[in-house]
Each structure stands twice: as structure tokens, then as C-alpha cells.
Design a protein around this motif. Structure first.
Motif, PDB file in Angstrom:
ATOM      1  N   GLY A  67      45.603  35.516  90.278  1.00 29.45           N
ATOM      2  CA  GLY A  67      45.733  34.151  89.785  1.00 29.45           C
ATOM      3  C   GLY A  67      44.638  33.807  88.790  1.00 29.45           C
ATOM      4  N   CYS A  68      43.415  34.199  89.080  1.00 27.17           N
ATOM      5  CA  CYS A  68      42.305  33.943  88.165  1.00 27.17           C
ATOM      6  C   CYS A  68      42.512  34.677  86.835  1.00 27.17           C
ATOM      7  CB  CYS A  68      40.981  34.358  88.793  1.00 27.17           C
ATOM      8  SG  CYS A  68      40.463  33.291  90.147  1.00 27.17           S
ATOM      9  N   VAL A  69      42.983  35.896  86.896  1.00 21.86           N
ATOM     10  CA  VAL A  69      43.255  36.656  85.670  1.00 21.86           C
ATOM     11  C   VAL A  69      44.339  35.958  84.856  1.00 21.86           C
ATOM     12  CG1 VAL A  69      44.176  38.839  84.794  1.00 21.86           C
ATOM     13  CG2 VAL A  69      42.449  38.856  86.583  1.00 21.86           C
ATOM     14  N   VAL A  74      45.959  32.644  80.124  1.00 18.37           N
ATOM     15  CA  VAL A  74      46.585  31.425  79.589  1.00 18.37           C
ATOM     16  C   VAL A  74      45.571  30.610  78.798  1.00 18.37           C
ATOM     17  CG1 VAL A  74      47.592  29.207  80.269  1.00 18.37           C
ATOM     18  CG2 VAL A  74      48.405  31.323  81.325  1.00 18.37           C
ATOM     19  N   VAL A  75      44.361  30.444  79.307  1.00 19.59           N
ATOM     20  CA  VAL A  75      43.340  29.668  78.604  1.00 19.59           C
ATOM     21  C   VAL A  75      42.977  30.326  77.272  1.00 19.59           C
ATOM     22  CG1 VAL A  75      40.913  28.948  78.712  1.00 19.59           C
ATOM     23  CG2 VAL A  75      42.423  28.556  80.658  1.00 19.59           C
ATOM     24  N   LEU A  76      42.809  31.639  77.263  1.00 20.12           N
ATOM     25  CA  LEU A  76      42.481  32.321  76.011  1.00 20.12           C
ATOM     26  C   LEU A  76      43.631  32.225  75.013  1.00 20.12           C
ATOM     27  CD1 LEU A  76      40.626  35.512  77.285  1.00 20.12           C
ATOM     28  CD2 LEU A  76      39.637  33.492  76.201  1.00 20.12           C
ATOM     29  N   ALA A  79      43.584  28.693  73.631  1.00 22.59           N
ATOM     30  CA  ALA A  79      42.466  28.510  72.712  1.00 22.59           C
ATOM     31  C   ALA A  79      42.768  29.161  71.367  1.00 22.59           C
ATOM     32  CB  ALA A  79      41.192  29.082  73.310  1.00 22.59           C
ATOM     33  N   ARG A  80      43.400  30.304  71.379  1.00 14.11           N
ATOM     34  CA  ARG A  80      43.751  30.969  70.126  1.00 14.11           C
ATOM     35  C   ARG A  80      44.840  30.221  69.401  1.00 14.11           C
ATOM     36  NH1 ARG A  80      43.577  36.683  68.161  1.00 14.11           N
ATOM     37  NH2 ARG A  80      45.190  36.758  66.581  1.00 14.11           N
ATOM     38  N   PHE A  81      45.771  29.626  70.142  1.00 13.17           N
ATOM     39  CA  PHE A  81      46.873  28.847  69.565  1.00 13.17           C
ATOM     40  C   PHE A  81      46.323  27.589  68.898  1.00 13.17           C
ATOM     41  CE2 PHE A  81      50.139  25.529  70.021  1.00 13.17           C
ATOM     42  CZ  PHE A  81      51.131  26.095  69.245  1.00 13.17           C
ATOM     43  N   ARG A  82      45.325  26.971  69.501  1.00 12.17           N
ATOM     44  CA  ARG A  82      44.759  25.726  68.986  1.00 12.17           C
ATOM     45  C   ARG A  82      43.721  25.955  67.893  1.00 12.17           C
ATOM     46  NH1 ARG A  82      46.382  20.754  69.998  1.00 12.17           N
ATOM     47  NH2 ARG A  82      44.242  20.078  70.165  1.00 12.17           N
ATOM     48  N   ALA A  83      43.204  27.170  67.759  1.00 10.17           N
ATOM     49  CA  ALA A  83      42.149  27.446  66.779  1.00 10.17           C
ATOM     50  C   ALA A  83      42.716  27.370  65.359  1.00 10.17           C
ATOM     51  CB  ALA A  83      41.552  28.822  67.020  1.00 10.17           C
TER      52      ALA A  83
END
Length: 85
Positions: A67-69, A74-76, A79-83
Motif C-alpha cells: 500500500g505504501c509503495v 501515485v504521488v510521484l 507530481a509529474r503530471f502537475r509539474a
């Protein structure tokens, strides 16, 4: 004369390694004396795990790690999508 000292030391090590009788360590002598009076009981190689809690905690810890992985991925990705490009 460092070369001569090394040769003498090597001879001493060979002489010690080739000794016919090797004295046991202090711990080995202590345990032998203790076990002569009170021998230890049989001990299994591995203790049998408690099936109820061990199996459940194993699966729960695996699910937590996966789950943590997934959250990190998802967060990375977000972040790449929003950059800005």
C-alpha cells in the motif's frame, strides 16, 4: 629489518597452527564444566510459529508495504503530471 620479523612471525603462526593439541577457549571450558553437572535439554532448531497471529501479521505487513509503495507511485505520478514542462 621488517622482513626478518615477518618471517619469524609467519614461522610462529605455522608452528601454532600445526600444534598437535589445541586448547579450547575459556568459554568452551566454562560450558563444558557447567554441562557436566547440569546438561542442557534438547532445543529445536527453529521454534514452531504461532499460526494464528503470525500468519495474519505477515499478511498485514505485506499489505501495508504494498500500500505504501502504491501511494508513493501515485504521488510521484501526480507530481509529474502537475509539474510545468
Amino acid at each position: 629489518m621488517p622482513g626478518q620479523e615477518d618471517e619469524e612471525r609467519e614461522f610462529d603462526l605455522r608452528w601454532a597452527d600445526d600444534a598437535a593439541h589445541k586448547e579450547p577457549s575459556a568459554r568452551a571450558r566454562m560450558l563444558a564444566a557447567r554441562w557436566k553437572e547440569n546438561p542442557p535439554g534438547p532445543v529445536p532448531f527453529r521454534a514452531a510459529p504461532d499460526r494464528g497471529t503470525s500468519l495474519r501479521s505477515s499478511w498485514m505487513s505485506t499489505a501495508l508495504v504494498l500500500g505504501c509503495v502504491a501511494v508513493v507511485i501515485v504521488v510521484l505520478g501526480y507530481a509529474r503530471f502537475r509539474a510545468p514542462y
